[in-house]
Design an enzyme around this catalytic site. Structure first.
Site, PDB file in Angstrom:
ATOM      1  N   ASP A  10       0.880  -1.166   0.000  1.00 46.00           N
ATOM      2  CA  ASP A  10       0.000   0.000   0.000  1.00 46.00           C
ATOM      3  C   ASP A  10       0.918   1.216   0.000  1.00 46.00           C
ATOM      4  O   ASP A  10       1.544   1.527   1.010  1.00 46.00           O
ATOM      5  CB  ASP A  10      -0.897  -0.021   1.248  1.00 46.00           C
ATOM      6  CG  ASP A  10      -1.727   1.260   1.411  1.00 46.00           C
ATOM      7  OD1 ASP A  10      -1.695   2.119   0.512  1.00 46.00           O
ATOM      8  OD2 ASP A  10      -2.405   1.384   2.446  1.00 46.00           O
ATOM      9  N   LYS A  72       2.653  11.428  -3.044  1.00 44.78           N
ATOM     10  CA  LYS A  72       1.637  10.759  -3.879  1.00 44.78           C
ATOM     11  C   LYS A  72       0.737  11.786  -4.568  1.00 44.78           C
ATOM     12  O   LYS A  72       0.205  11.525  -5.638  1.00 44.78           O
ATOM     13  CB  LYS A  72       0.811   9.827  -2.991  1.00 44.78           C
ATOM     14  CG  LYS A  72      -0.098   8.860  -3.730  1.00 44.78           C
ATOM     15  CD  LYS A  72      -0.656   7.850  -2.750  1.00 44.78           C
ATOM     16  CE  LYS A  72      -1.669   6.919  -3.367  1.00 44.78           C
ATOM     17  NZ  LYS A  72      -2.163   5.961  -2.344  1.00 44.78           N
ATOM     18  N   GLU A 173      -7.334   0.401  -4.368  1.00 48.40           N
ATOM     19  CA  GLU A 173      -7.310   0.218  -2.925  1.00 48.40           C
ATOM     20  C   GLU A 173      -8.609  -0.386  -2.362  1.00 48.40           C
ATOM     21  O   GLU A 173      -8.542  -1.304  -1.535  1.00 48.40           O
ATOM     22  CB  GLU A 173      -6.964   1.558  -2.252  1.00 48.40           C
ATOM     23  CG  GLU A 173      -5.498   1.921  -2.492  1.00 48.40           C
ATOM     24  CD  GLU A 173      -5.174   3.392  -2.273  1.00 48.40           C
ATOM     25  OE1 GLU A 173      -6.023   4.137  -1.766  1.00 48.40           O
ATOM     26  OE2 GLU A 173      -4.049   3.792  -2.615  1.00 48.40           O
ATOM     27  N   ASP A 195     -13.272   4.991   2.064  1.00 50.11           N
ATOM     28  CA  ASP A 195     -11.844   5.142   2.403  1.00 50.11           C
ATOM     29  C   ASP A 195     -11.493   6.610   2.594  1.00 50.11           C
ATOM     30  O   ASP A 195     -11.410   7.375   1.633  1.00 50.11           O
ATOM     31  CB  ASP A 195     -10.998   4.531   1.272  1.00 50.11           C
ATOM     32  CG  ASP A 195      -9.482   4.675   1.504  1.00 50.11           C
ATOM     33  OD1 ASP A 195      -9.069   5.403   2.431  1.00 50.11           O
ATOM     34  OD2 ASP A 195      -8.725   4.054   0.748  1.00 50.11           O
TER      35      ASP A 195
HETATM   36 MG    MG Z   1      -4.773   4.662   2.037  1.00 49.39          MG
END
Ligand code: MG
Ligand code: ADP
Length: 637
Positions: A10, A72, A173, A195
């Site tokens: 991840d 990111k 994800e 999320d």
């Molecule tokens: Mg995450």
């Protein structure tokens, strides 16, 4: 232990983790410090060594210009995409960026692309896994937010390659999280994955058909998460410090980072305590302290939490479902530990979410499950088929600057679709294919992914050529585009590169040079790019010299221009970037008048009723001379 473990990673905005399959159960591999979460922070230490994770975090406070976090957010993005981030995050971009170039971030003396920085994080995870297994780890599955576009996915793959990892697959994800919970064991039903991490919000609706997963809709916000909550708390602290202590530390990077650290600790405490303290040592020996109650905190974050409602409802709508039709709700992301967030999720779906696993580990655990499947897997998971969807529509620009969608958003991937087009102008020998991503009608409102020309089409009457454009999104969510003129069989030499992706050569280069990107290499690249720019200008000038406008210039002007032309020709053959740059700028400035006259000629010709194309006929024959966007033709479909 066998050395060919495939790990699940991840690669998070805030935290990254690596996991593996321990028998039939996924488990996180801890770092040397015994902690599962590796903060996605990279810093240059006193010995000019790049360090990653918790060790790097202290540099955010002490010398923030030597550390980078939330990288990111910049993955696969261009200058125009990141203005918000530049306001919120102390990214220091290289100051010599050329337009359209991959971003580079300055850390200490050197600059790094976002994939290179992510690769440092991946290397750390790889090392952690190698220490754990006692052998090399070279294969991985890496997760990405469902909302990541093609360029962002490509950048993630590049990061893996730079880190020496063979990225077998990129997985969304939310898909990974569902796998971690083993929800595939349910035969049928609907799963919603909510999320809320540090930097992104993703909502995904998954359907199970006979134990097979299909993501039927995704939505979200790439600029929403715990960071926003932190920023709200920081704003309060800055206000207090100004009002009560008479100190303005807004521009004091070190003080702001100290405040950031303190508010994050308080926020985390507030997930389980009724109140928490902010406690910050300020410059000049002053101390800032304050108590924050859960009630006040919840009021403060309500707007942030509420911003998840719209995307959630939209995803349900796209899936054609009412909240009551959702059977399972999964929480992902550290920010879903906040009771107020859980309460909202429960209200939105009318049912209690799954909370059994650590929300900040569940994605990595699912990535390990996926890795296991790809590696031949256990009996339990072998049969499982994973399906994802593309979050945004993909298409091309057609005549008039209009977007023609080829693959619609929320299509299950892998996906492919073909559309037929034709030409717009008689004798058109080159067709410009402009690949777009987005939902808007006009090309200029969509994201530009790539451009290429289908060249060498035999001249035909407009509407005669039959151009087949095929889009294919592979299992990693990466787009391949091909174009073919069917009557002549002419195919395009097509390399679809995302607008801000790295070229294969760039990745290869980084691999070879690792992180010792020598000054010299960079200088060379600059020289090559400047030469290319020089060629473009020189070509334009030689066209200009054949136009009537050239004769309108005074003989001194012509002589001066030719002198500048010779100067650029000479500089271009040398290795001196600054000299080439200077000669380009001089010629650009020196040909301003010529360019104006050429414009006037073209405009007055047009006013006299002559087609502007007529002026072009005087120019040397070139395939590009008559490139135009294709026209969609219904009868070909
Ligand atoms: Mg995450
Ligand atoms: P990402 O996927 O963006 O890397 P994570 O899932 O690791 O993010 O979540 C990180 C975010 O979760 C950070 O904003 C962090 O402060 C927040 N967070 C972690 N634990 C808690 C907690 N107990 N309460 C509230 N927020 C938390």
């Amino acid at each position: 232990m066998s050395s060919d473990h495939i790990v699940g990673i991840d690669l998070g905005t805030t935290n990254s983790l690596v996991a593996y399959m321990q028998g039939d159960v996924p488990a996180v591999i801890p770092g040397e410090d015994g902690l599962n979460l590796v903060p996605s922070v990279v810093a240059l230490d006193e010995n000019n060594q790049m360090i990653v994770g918790n060790a790097a975090r202290k540099y955010l406070i002490e010398t923030s210009d030597r550390a980078v976090y939330s990288i990111k957010r910049l993955m696969g993005r261009g200058m125009e995409d990141i203005q918000e981030e530049l306001k919120l995050f102390p990214f220091r971009l290289a100051d010599d960026l050329l337009s359209g170039e991959v971003l580079r971030i300055r850390i200490g003396e050197r600059t790094y692309t976002p994939p290179e920085i992510s690769a440092l994080i991946l290397r750390q995870l790889k090392r952690n896994a190698e220490r754990f297994f006692g052998g090399p780890v070279t294969k991985a599955v890496i997760t990405v937010p469902a909302y990541f576009n093609d360029a962002q996915r490509q950048a993630t793959k590049d990061a893996g390659r730079i880190a020496g990892l063979d990225v077998l697959r990129l997985v969304n994800e939310p898909t990974a999280a569902s796998l971690a919970y083993g929800l595939d064991r349910r035969k049928n039903g609907v799963v919603a994955v909510y999320d809320l991490g540090g930097g992104t919000f993703d909502i995904s609706i998954l359907k199970l058909h006979d134990g097979i997963f299909e993501v039927v809709a995704t939505n979200g916000d790439t600029h929403l998460g715990g960071d926003d909550i932190d920023n709200l708390l920081i704003a309060i602290a800055l206000d207090d410090i100004r009002g009560d202590l008479g100190l303005d530390v807004r521009r004091n990077g070190e003080a702001v980072q100290r405040i950031r650290k303190s508010v994050i600790e308080a926020k985390i405490a507030l997930s389980s305590e009724p109140s928490a303290k902010l406690d910050v040592d300020l410059p000049g020996g002053k101390k800032y302290q304050r108590e924050i109650t859960r009630e006040m905190f919840e009021q403060l974050i309500q707007p942030v939490v509420d911003r998840t409602i719209g995307p959630t409802k939209q995803a349900l709508k796209d899936a054609g479902l009412k909240p009551g039709q959702v059977d399972e709700v999964v929480l992902v992301g550290g920010s879903t530990r906040i009771p107020k967030v859980r309460q909202l999720v429960q209200e939105l779906f009318g049912r209690a979410p799954h909370t059994g696993m650590n929300p900040d580990e569940v994605v990595a655990l699912g990535a390990a499950v996926q890795a296991n499947i790809l590696g031949g897997g256990s009996a339990i998971t072998k049969e499982m088929l994973l399906l994802d969807v593309t979050p945004l529509s993909l298409g091309i620009e057609v005549a008039g600057g209009v977007t023609d969608k080829i693959i619609l958003r929320n299509s299950t991937i892998p996906a492919s679709a073909t559309q037929y087009y034709t030409t717009q102008v008689d004798g058109q020998t080159s067709v410009a294919i402009h690949v777009l991503q987005g939902e808007r009608e006009l090309a200029r409102d969509c994201r530009s992914l790539a451009r290429f020309d289908l060249k060498g089409v035999p001249p035909m009457v407009a509407g005669m050529p039959r151009i087949e454009v095929r889009f294919l999104i592979d299992a990693n969510g990466i787009l391949h585009v091909s174009a073919r003129e069917q009557r002549s069989g002419k195919e395009a030499e097509i390399e679809v590169q995302p607008s801000y992706g790295l070229t294969d050569e760039q990745v290869e280069h980084m691999l070879l040079e690792s992180y010792d990107f020598a000054e010299e290499d960079f200088r060379q690249r600059q020289v090559i790019e400047a030469r290319r720019e020089a060629d473009t200008i020189l070509a334009a000038l030689s066209k200009g010299k054949q136009s009537p406008a050239w004769q309108e210039l005074s003989s001194e002007e012509r002589a001066k221009t030719e002198e500048l032309e010779r100067a650029l020709l000479a500089a271009k053959d040398g290795d001196d970037y600054a000299a080439i740059r200077k000669a380009i700028d001089a010629l650009n400035a020196g040909t301003m008048h010529l360019a104006e006259l050429m414009m006037d000629t073209a405009v007055s010709a047009a006013l006299k009723g002559k087609a502007m194309d007529g002026a072009e006929a005087d120019l040397p024959e070139g395939e590009g001379a008559q490139a135009g966007h294709p026209v969609a033709k219904a009868e070909f479909k």
